[in-house]
Structures are given as C-alpha cells and as structure tokens.
Design an enzyme around this catalytic site. Structure first.
Site, short mmCIF file in Angstrom:
data_model
loop_
_atom_site.label_atom_id
_atom_site.label_comp_id
_atom_site.label_asym_id
_atom_site.label_seq_id
_atom_site.Cartn_x
_atom_site.Cartn_y
_atom_site.Cartn_z
N LEU A 153 -4.51 -5.66 16.33
CA LEU A 153 -5.29 -5.00 17.38
C LEU A 153 -6.28 -5.96 18.05
O LEU A 153 -6.46 -5.93 19.27
CB LEU A 153 -6.02 -3.80 16.81
CG LEU A 153 -5.15 -2.57 16.50
CD1 LEU A 153 -5.93 -1.55 15.69
CD2 LEU A 153 -4.62 -1.94 17.78
N GLY A 209 -1.04 1.67 17.08
CA GLY A 209 -0.95 0.96 15.80
C GLY A 209 -1.15 1.89 14.63
O GLY A 209 -2.23 1.94 14.03
N ASN A 233 0.84 -1.19 0.00
CA ASN A 233 0.00 0.00 0.00
C ASN A 233 0.88 1.24 0.00
O ASN A 233 2.11 1.16 0.02
CB ASN A 233 -0.97 -0.01 1.19
CG ASN A 233 -0.26 -0.06 2.53
OD1 ASN A 233 0.51 0.83 2.86
ND2 ASN A 233 -0.51 -1.12 3.30
#
Length: 409
Positions: A317, A281, A217
């Site tokens: 997470l 995160g 990405n």
C-alpha cells in the site's frame, strides 16, 4: 438516497420465481423462500412432480403466501394462459435444487412440464443451483449440459463440495439458502463499477524458513475472494492476486494470479494495477520474512531453541500510495484491540482513500463464515454490522464505488 443506499435496497418487491426439481436438497428451498421473503421479495414456487415426493406443495404455499403450481394441465390456472402470465411476471427464475434431469432437459430445450415450459417462455435471467451425487456431477454428459447452459447465458450457482445425503463426499451439494439469496441480491445490484478495472489481493502470504517450514497467518482468503466476486458483479473487470488458499476463482473474475510470498504478491500487484482505477488490499500480507532461507531442512538441536532473524517485507500500500499516478486505494486492517485508532492511523500514515477494519479473534474475522467491518475515509466513517462475508463484500463494494465517484467524478 445515496449510491450505496440504492445498491443496498435489497430484494424488496422483487419478483422471484423459484423452481424446485426432484432431489433431497428440496428441503433447503423451504428455507430459501423464507430468507427471500425476509428481504421483501415476492416468491412464487413451481415444482416438478418429482419434487413433491420430497417436500409438499402445501409447505411452499405456507412459506411463500402464494399458490404453488405443479402441473401444466391445471385447467383453472391455464384458462387464462397462466404459464405465460407467470413467465412474464418473473424478474428472476431460480431453479434450486436443479437435478441432473432438469439440467439435461433445459440444455436440450425440452418443454414437457410446467417448469421447463416457463424457462423457455420467459425473458427473465435464469439461475440454476445444481444438486446431485458427486459422481453424477462429474459425469461427462452432465458437464456437457452445464457447458451448454453457460454458453446460453444461464447462471450456474455452485455446486458446493462436502458431505452428501448418499454418504459420498465431493462436489454436488446445493449452495446454502443464504448463498443463493446473495446471488440474487447481487443480480439486482446496479453496475456501479462498470467500465472500471479493479485489482483485489486476498489470502495470506507464506515466508519460507526452509524447504519444509514457513511463517504464515490464519487468513482463509474468503473475505478477499468475496470482495473480488462482488466487484465483478458490480461490473468491474477484476484481477485477483491470491495467496496460498484452496478456493475456486470467483464467478466473473477476469484474471487470477497465485502467489506465495509477500515479495511475489508485491510484484503481481504492481504489474496488475498499471491500468486499474481501484486497488483493494484485502490480503493479510506478512510484515516479516526470514533474513535467509535454509537450503536444507533445519534439524532439531539439543539445548537452546532456534533463533530466526527476520527482515521487514515490502509494504504494498505504501508503494502504491507513493506513485505519481495511483489507483483509488482501499486497505484492510485486522486488529485484536483498539480497532478504530489503529485503522485511522493506518489510513492517514499510508495515504489511503479508504480502509476497512475488523476485529479478529474470538470467532471473528479469520476462519469464520461471517465478519463485521468499520469503514473509514478522510472525513467520514460507517459501520457494517456482522453478516455473511458475501453480503458484507457487496456492501463494501457499494461504498467503495460511492467514495470513488466522490473522489474522482
């Protein structure tokens, strides 16, 4: 005033002594004075004689609203020991640009002009923003002088890498005025995370298709690296788990682990958070990976296109949220639309303590120097307007610290 508001008070009424040494980057220091005053700082400028060949003292006087000092032998100013008064007045001393010459003189403790004398006579923290030709910066003598200054507690800001006035390309560019202002802002921030261990993940993940190709990405990692640096500036012991990016380790970060895939990032994060109180995160972890990786490069086939079978990556997470003893969890959500709805759903579904959401695309988020964030937590939210990523990270950390203290007093 809340904890976050106190830490975002900025530079209002802070006393900054700006030293300007001889170098073409002195023109940037004019902008720096203006930017510091925009936030309410009081700025006094001391120039070396060589600096006046690049920018006039009159320019700095107009921008700072204060008389500019150049000589140690100014009879009027020194009648009352003016250099000692200045040394005591300063809360921070920043030399920008800092030439190879003044770095050498500082390293050897010389006091042969007003600026170097002030540096020896002041108890204020000293910040140095190097600016010179890339070959000069790489020279062993310069690097030895820089190492000496670091050992003495002098804060080195930069240099950056890029095009230089001489035509060379490489390290040696002075940091931009806004970056220097951010460093001074951070230096006044209270140590709201002192004594805490914080893990930050940053950057993209790459999932290999074959030895040549991968799925990835557009995350640059800059926001996550800025968050790691801001956490370190707030006093935390920071471990940074970095995806494949070309970014230097931020100042103050204690540990860095470089990974490539989502599985590698998961393993590194789970190992790092064992003793941590906070996990942020900020990484753009890929949701999917190829079900199998070809051992050899896949060849182009005539006719139909290539079909890849993808399998879901682990959710870091969710794994952390399920732990019996878990850190304070801060997630990120990059969305192209319906930011609030998706972010609040993720906050609840993954059992997070806070989520930072932002709109991506159209010049926002990925591959941009600035960003904007919407913060959500159970029962509250706040908007952080568009700003440089370093400034935004500092604001985010202030709010994380406040929510952490509220949740775990």
């Amino acid at each position: 005033m809340s904890l976050a508001q106190a830490d975002l008070a900025g530079l209002a009424q802070r006393r900054i002594l700006l030293g300007v040494s001889g170098g073409i980057a002195a023109y940037k220091s004019c902008e720096l004075v203006r930017r510091l005053r925009d936030l309410g700082a009081e700025v006094r400028v001391v120039m070396t004689e060589r600096a006046t060949h690049f920018v006039s003292a009159t320019t700095f006087q107009a921008l700072s609203g204060q008389a500019v000092r150049v000589s140690l032998w100014d009879e009027q100013a020194e009648a009352a020991m003016g250099h000692i008064e200045l040394a005591r007045w300063a809360e921070r001393i920043l030399i920008a640009p800092a030439s190879a010459d003044i770095i050498a003189r500082l390293a050897h403790g010389l006091a042969d002009d007003l600026l170097t004398t002030l540096c020896l006579a002041s108890a204020a923290p000293l910040y140095v923003a190097p600016a010179m030709n890339q070959q000069m910066w790489a020279h062993a003598a310069v690097q030895a002088n820089v190492a000496t200054l670091r050992q003495r507690g002098v804060h080195l800001l930069g240099p950056a890498s890029g095009d230089q006035a001489c035509g060379d390309i490489g390290s040696g560019r002075m940091l931009e005025p806004l970056e220097l202002r951010e460093a001074l802002l951070a230096s006044f921030a209270r140590q709201v995370l002192r004594g805490l261990k914080v893990v930050v993940s940053a950057g993209p993940t790459y999932e290999d298709i074959d030895p040549v190709r991968f799925i990835g990405n557009r995350s640059s990692g800059r926001m996550g690296f800025a968050v790691a640096e801001a956490a370190a500036q707030a006093g935390a012991e920071v471990s940074l788990i970095a995806g494949p990016v070309s970014l230097p380790t931020p100042a103050g970060v204690a540990h860095r682990v470089d990974v490539r895939s989502a599985a590698q990032m998961q393993a590194a994060v789970l190992e790092a958070v064992g003793q941590a109180q906070i996990y942020i995160g900020a990484a753009a972890v890929g949701d999917y990976r190829p079900a199998s990786v070809a051992e050899q490069k896949l060849k182009k086939q005539d006719g139909d296109g290539l079909t890849l079978k993808l399998t879901q990556n682990p959710d870091i997470l969710v794994d952390l949220s399920a732990q019996t003893v878990r850190p304070f969890l801060v997630g990120f959500a990059a969305e192209t639309h319906d930011v609030a709805a998706y972010a609040q759903d993720k906050l609840q579904r993954k059992g997070l303590d806070m989520i930072a959401a932002n709109l991506v695309g159209g010049g926002l988020g990925f591959e941009a120097a600035d960003n904007a964030l919407s913060l959500y937590w159970p029962g509250g939210s706040i908007e952080l307007p568009r700003a440089g990523k370093s400034e935004l990270a500092r604001q985010l950390i202030a709010h994380v610290a406040e929510r952490y203290r509220a949740a775990r007093p």
